[in-house]
Design an enzyme around this catalytic site. Structure first.
Site, PDB file in Angstrom:
ATOM      1  CB  CYS A   1      -0.927   0.012   1.213  1.00 25.53           C
ATOM      2  SG  CYS A   1      -0.005  -0.013   2.750  1.00 25.53           S
TER       3      CYS A   1
ATOM      4  CG  ASP B   1      -0.187   3.164   4.185  1.00 20.41           C
ATOM      5  OD1 ASP B   1      -0.223   4.197   3.502  1.00 20.41           O
ATOM      6  OD2 ASP B   1      -1.187   2.485   4.456  1.00 20.41           O
TER       7      ASP B   1
ATOM      8  CB  CYS C   1      -4.810   1.624   7.137  1.00 17.69           C
ATOM      9  SG  CYS C   1      -4.262  -0.025   7.587  1.00 17.69           S
TER      10      CYS C   1
ATOM     11  CB  CYS D   1      -2.016  -3.478   7.913  1.00 13.13           C
ATOM     12  SG  CYS D   1      -3.144  -3.251   6.542  1.00 13.13           S
TER      13      CYS D   1
HETATM   14 FE1  FES Z   1      -1.332   0.339   4.364  1.00 13.10          FE
HETATM   15 FE2  FES Z   1      -2.816  -0.950   6.094  1.00 13.10          FE
HETATM   16  S1  FES Z   1      -3.376  -0.326   4.132  1.00 13.10           S
HETATM   17  S2  FES Z   1      -0.769  -0.328   6.305  1.00 13.10           S
END
Ligand code: FES
Length: 125
Positions: free
Chosen positions: A33, A35, A58, A102
């Site tokens: 993702c 992140d 998230c 995640c």
């Molecule tokens: Fe990126 Fe959960 S969607 S850490």
């Protein structure tokens, strides 16, 4: 879809922030993702005295990092290295399958922070 524990750690995350003179810092990005997660460790005599995290991830990433910080505090570096993303997800009574990736963020950042600590230790000692 989320367990009560996930919701609790998401709405009231533990150990958010930074440690100014951290002994180890780990930052990782999630390949799925994009992140980002950063973990700070304060370590004395191989014992994890304090741990803080910052994430752009998230809700599941927030909850897993919060849970992880509670799990590693007071542990030795060696014990902390054994904590896997599955162990964190289990401690939270599970995560939806789509959100398992995640939980990698927290465990990977922890392992990166420990590696950073060990490398620094090696350089100074
Ligand atoms: Fe990126 Fe959960 S969607 S850490």
């Amino acid at each position: 879809m989320y367990s009560d524990k996930v919701l609790d750690h998401f709405t009231n995350p533990r150990n958010v922030g930074e440690i100014p003179d951290a002994k180890g810092i780990g930052e990782v990005g999630n390949a799925k993702c994009g992140d980002i997660m950063r973990i700070y460790l304060d370590i004395e005599n191989d014992l994890i005295k304090d741990v803080k995290f910052k994430t752009f991830g998230c809700g599941a990433a927030v909850a897993t990092s919060s849970m992880l910080t509670e799990m590693v505090k007071g542990k030795t570096v060696e014990e902390a290295l054994k904590i896997s993303n599955n162990a964190v997800a289990e401690a939270l009574d599970g995560l939806p399958p789509l959100k398992m990736h995640c939980s990698n963020l927290a465990a990977d950042a922890l392992h990166a922070a420990i590696k950073n600590y060990q490398e620094r230790d090696h350089q100074t000692g």
